[in-house]
Design a protein around this motif. Structure first.
Motif, PDB file in Angstrom:
ATOM      1  N   ILE A   1      43.365  22.388  77.678  1.00  0.00           N
ATOM      2  CA  ILE A   1      43.540  22.426  79.143  1.00  0.00           C
ATOM      3  C   ILE A   1      42.474  23.340  79.763  1.00  0.00           C
ATOM      4  CG2 ILE A   1      45.094  23.146  81.015  1.00  0.00           C
ATOM      5  CD1 ILE A   1      47.454  22.262  79.287  1.00  0.00           C
TER       6      ILE A   1
ATOM      7  N   ALA B   1      47.474  19.336  94.309  1.00  0.00           N
ATOM      8  CA  ALA B   1      47.321  20.351  93.259  1.00  0.00           C
ATOM      9  C   ALA B   1      48.130  19.956  92.023  1.00  0.00           C
ATOM     10  CB  ALA B   1      47.781  21.713  93.781  1.00  0.00           C
ATOM     11  N   LEU B   2      49.362  19.478  92.235  1.00  0.00           N
ATOM     12  CA  LEU B   2      50.197  19.076  91.094  1.00  0.00           C
ATOM     13  C   LEU B   2      49.591  17.861  90.388  1.00  0.00           C
ATOM     14  CD1 LEU B   2      53.802  19.596  92.515  1.00  0.00           C
ATOM     15  CD2 LEU B   2      52.615  20.964  90.807  1.00  0.00           C
TER      16      LEU B   2
ATOM     17  N   VAL C   1      42.719  25.896  92.595  1.00  0.00           N
ATOM     18  CA  VAL C   1      43.819  25.559  91.666  1.00  0.00           C
ATOM     19  C   VAL C   1      43.275  25.470  90.232  1.00  0.00           C
ATOM     20  CG1 VAL C   1      45.489  23.755  91.029  1.00  0.00           C
ATOM     21  CG2 VAL C   1      45.165  24.376  93.433  1.00  0.00           C
ATOM     22  N   ALA C   2      42.133  24.788  90.082  1.00  0.00           N
ATOM     23  CA  ALA C   2      41.530  24.665  88.743  1.00  0.00           C
ATOM     24  C   ALA C   2      41.120  26.038  88.214  1.00  0.00           C
ATOM     25  CB  ALA C   2      40.324  23.738  88.795  1.00  0.00           C
TER      26      ALA C   2
ATOM     27  N   VAL D   1      46.741  19.110  88.246  1.00  0.00           N
ATOM     28  CA  VAL D   1      47.229  19.748  87.009  1.00  0.00           C
ATOM     29  C   VAL D   1      47.686  18.680  86.009  1.00  0.00           C
ATOM     30  CG1 VAL D   1      49.020  21.257  86.049  1.00  0.00           C
ATOM     31  CG2 VAL D   1      47.873  21.897  88.173  1.00  0.00           C
TER      32      VAL D   1
ATOM     33  N   SER E   1      39.908  22.082  82.408  1.00  0.00           N
ATOM     34  CA  SER E   1      39.953  22.734  83.727  1.00  0.00           C
ATOM     35  C   SER E   1      38.555  23.187  84.129  1.00  0.00           C
ATOM     36  CB  SER E   1      40.879  23.945  83.700  1.00  0.00           C
ATOM     37  OG  SER E   1      42.178  23.546  83.399  1.00  0.00           O
TER      38      SER E   1
ATOM     39  N   THR F   1      55.465  17.047  86.809  1.00  0.00           N
ATOM     40  CA  THR F   1      54.417  17.530  87.725  1.00  0.00           C
ATOM     41  C   THR F   1      53.875  16.374  88.548  1.00  0.00           C
ATOM     42  OG1 THR F   1      53.830  19.119  86.005  1.00  0.00           O
ATOM     43  CG2 THR F   1      52.271  18.871  87.795  1.00  0.00           C
TER      44      THR F   1
ATOM     45  N   LEU G   1      44.164  27.823  86.980  1.00  0.00           N
ATOM     46  CA  LEU G   1      44.536  27.271  85.678  1.00  0.00           C
ATOM     47  C   LEU G   1      43.632  27.850  84.583  1.00  0.00           C
ATOM     48  CD1 LEU G   1      46.726  25.227  85.049  1.00  0.00           C
ATOM     49  CD2 LEU G   1      45.042  23.410  85.161  1.00  0.00           C
TER      50      LEU G   1
ATOM     51  N   LEU H   1      44.599  16.913  84.499  1.00  0.00           N
ATOM     52  CA  LEU H   1      43.894  17.762  83.519  1.00  0.00           C
ATOM     53  C   LEU H   1      44.691  17.873  82.223  1.00  0.00           C
ATOM     54  CD1 LEU H   1      42.564  20.612  85.869  1.00  0.00           C
ATOM     55  CD2 LEU H   1      41.260  18.753  84.832  1.00  0.00           C
ATOM     56  N   ALA H   2      46.018  17.965  82.351  1.00  0.00           N
ATOM     57  CA  ALA H   2      46.857  18.075  81.151  1.00  0.00           C
ATOM     58  C   ALA H   2      46.834  16.767  80.354  1.00  0.00           C
ATOM     59  CB  ALA H   2      48.283  18.443  81.538  1.00  0.00           C
TER      60      ALA H   2
ATOM     61  N   THR I   1      45.165  30.040  81.476  1.00  0.00           N
ATOM     62  CA  THR I   1      44.948  29.578  80.089  1.00  0.00           C
ATOM     63  C   THR I   1      43.991  30.525  79.361  1.00  0.00           C
ATOM     64  OG1 THR I   1      43.246  28.087  80.947  1.00  0.00           O
ATOM     65  CG2 THR I   1      45.404  27.132  80.521  1.00  0.00           C
TER      66      THR I   1
END
Lengths: 331, 186
Positions: free
Chosen positions: A79, A222-223, A36-37, A226, A83, B162, A40, A229-230, A44
């Protein structure tokens, strides 16, 4: 009804294959969360390529322009950087967890070796990514990379400025970062995932559950990843130093390379080269030396633990110790 | 076969005639040659620019084109031979980087260009000549980061959504796990 319609057309019944029930635990999802990372990072990264100029004289300026003039792209950059940190932490934790569970034993040696290569590729991406900023940290990292490349002779030639007069070294590192290394990463990831599918999500485990049930908790984690990280990107934006000046070493490297910095503090250039050789050499040998039921298995395990502790201690030491200049550079 | 060949020749002939008519329109300007005394510019300094083979007595705008847009350097008029000579002043606040000095005709067409690098006087990048006042440092630049309430607000909303969706998925998956029907062979 809709589920049945979609399921029939997209062969979702293929997701019903059995996996060990314990695979739904977080410590068995670290590999998937790394993916997932990485996704991302890919998304990005594609955005950032639209705003980055890989020419040595304008690279720093283009990053600065993004930070000072484009709020959305600047957030995307933050991000991207966070990430990278997330992917390295996750892949390393995944490696440690698999090592501790001895998930590299027959027939899973290929999974282990492809995972070790993926870790090396990820560090390569982190290094080339650091160079692209063209700030002081980048120039120092470039000097270390060139010094290391010089030691390995002709193999290191592509990492020297005079390899080709047509394209500057920074531009070639950009090519590595956005094309060569990602292609290798996708190829290795494909092999890794193919092996996971055919050798199983995890070795052992009696209770079975359909793979489909794995997707919901995985999606949840995973969400959350994210979101975390955001939040980090918003709270602690990635810094940029002044344009790099050659011949000086005043910074410390990106944190995943701090253990190499520590090794260089103690053993100079040979330390910077020997430390990764020892760690990756050990990781490559693990499936060979670990003979179940023998003393060698215990020695392998505790050598791994010792190396892991040494790396953590080295990272902490390098983070807190006063900066040093290496390679005859000035401070 | 014969008729088809004739038709092909007719169409090709008309196409060539059309292109021949269009050619002068496409090349409305004479492409000139723009030269600078140096390709490495320093903000605040001036650089001599010379031009030849432009349209005679034509008005040209000399611009500096970079990643952040165009900066107008000078308005000039070519002589009776289509040439000019002029000192251009590089704006003092121009950030270092790669640029193009571009000659633009009155109708906006680009008629000549030359690639240049702008090197900041105070922090010559990748240079080994360092003065005390601009010695390298590990301190991050104190940049005025671009901010937008729309971007930050949007990001906060998306992060919150999210996060909530992630938590809901985890709660639902633990609820499914604890139900008696769940998990194939458990």
């Amino acid at each position: 009804m809709i589920n049945a319609w979609v399921g029939e057309r997209f062969a979702l019944s293929a997701l019903e294959y059995p996996i060990p029930a314990r695979s739904n635990r977080l410590d068995f999802m670290l590999g998937a969360l790394t993916l997932v990372a990485l996704t991302l990072l890919g998304v990005t990264g594609i955005v950032l390529t639209q705003f980055y100029d890989p020419a040595p004289l304008s690279a720093h300026d283009s990053v600065r322009y993004v930070i000072t003039s484009l709020p959305l792209v600047s957030l995307v950059r933050d991000i991207h950087v966070w990430s990278a940190t997330g992917a390295i932490v996750l892949v390393f934790t995944h490696l440690v967890a698999v090592f501790w569970r001895r998930g590299f034993r027959r027939p899973r040696e290929g999974l282990w070796w492809s995972g070790v290569l993926l870790l090396a590729l990820l560090l390569g991406l982190a290094l080339t990514g650091t160079l692209l900023k063209a700030d002081q940290e980048a120039v120092e990292a470039l000097a270390h990379m060139m010094a290391g490349a010089q030691v390995v002779g002709p193999l290191g030639a592509p990492f020297q400025p005079n390899f080709t007069p047509a394209s500057p070294l920074l531009t070639r590192m950009y090519g590595l970062h956005v094309a060569v290394l990602p292609i290798l990463l996708v190829a290795l990831l494909s092999l890794h995932l193919w092996l996971v599918r055919h050798l199983g999500v995890s070795a052992g485990g009696d209770a079975q559950t359909p793979f489909r049930t794995h997707l919901r908790p995985l999606g949840g984690f995973a969400l959350l990843l994210v979101a975390v990280l955001a939040v980090l990107a918003l709270a602690a934006p990635a810094p940029l130093l002044a344009p790099g000046v050659e011949g000086f070493e005043v910074t410390k490297p990106f944190w995943p390379f701090l253990w190499l910095y520590a090794a260089e503090n103690v053993f100079r250039l040979p330390g910077m080269l020997l430390a990764p050789a020892v760690v990756f050499g050990f990781l490559a040998l693990v499936p060979v030396t670990d003979r179940p039921g023998t003393r060698l298995a215990a020695i392998t395990r505790w050598t791994g633990v010792l190396l892991f502790v040494l790396m953590i201690v080295a990272i902490i030491y390098a983070a807190v110790a006063p900066g040093q200049a290496h390679l005859n550079m000035k401070r | 076969m014969n008729r088809s060949w004739k038709r092909t020749r007719l169409v090709a002939g008309l196409a060539i005639a059309f292109l021949a008519l269009l050619a002068p329109q496409i090349n409305a300007h004479e492409k000139g040659v723009l030269k600078l005394a140096t390709r490495q510019l320093v903000p605040g300094d001036s650089v001599e620019a010379t031009g030849q083979r432009f349209s005679r007595r034509a008005s040209l705008t000399i611009e500096l084109a970079g990643i952040a847009g165009q900066t107008r350097l000078a308005e000039i008029r070519t002589d009776s031979l289509g040439a000019f000579r002029r000192a251009l002043v590089v704006p003092a606040d121009l950030p270092a980087g790669s640029y193009r000095v571009v000659a633009v005709a009155a109708d906006g067409d680009e008629v000549a260009s030359v690639d240049v690098s702008v090197v900041a006087r105070a922090s010559a990048p990748l240079s080994s000549h360092v003065h005390e006042e601009n010695a390298p440092t590990a301190r991050p630049l104190d940049l005025a980061r671009a901010g937008s309430p729309l971007v930050t607000g949007g990001a906060v909303v998306i992060i919150a959504l999210t996060f909530v969706t992630g938590v809901m998925l985890l709660r639902r998956s633990s609820a499914v796990e604890s139900s008696p029907k769940a998990g194939g062979g458990r």
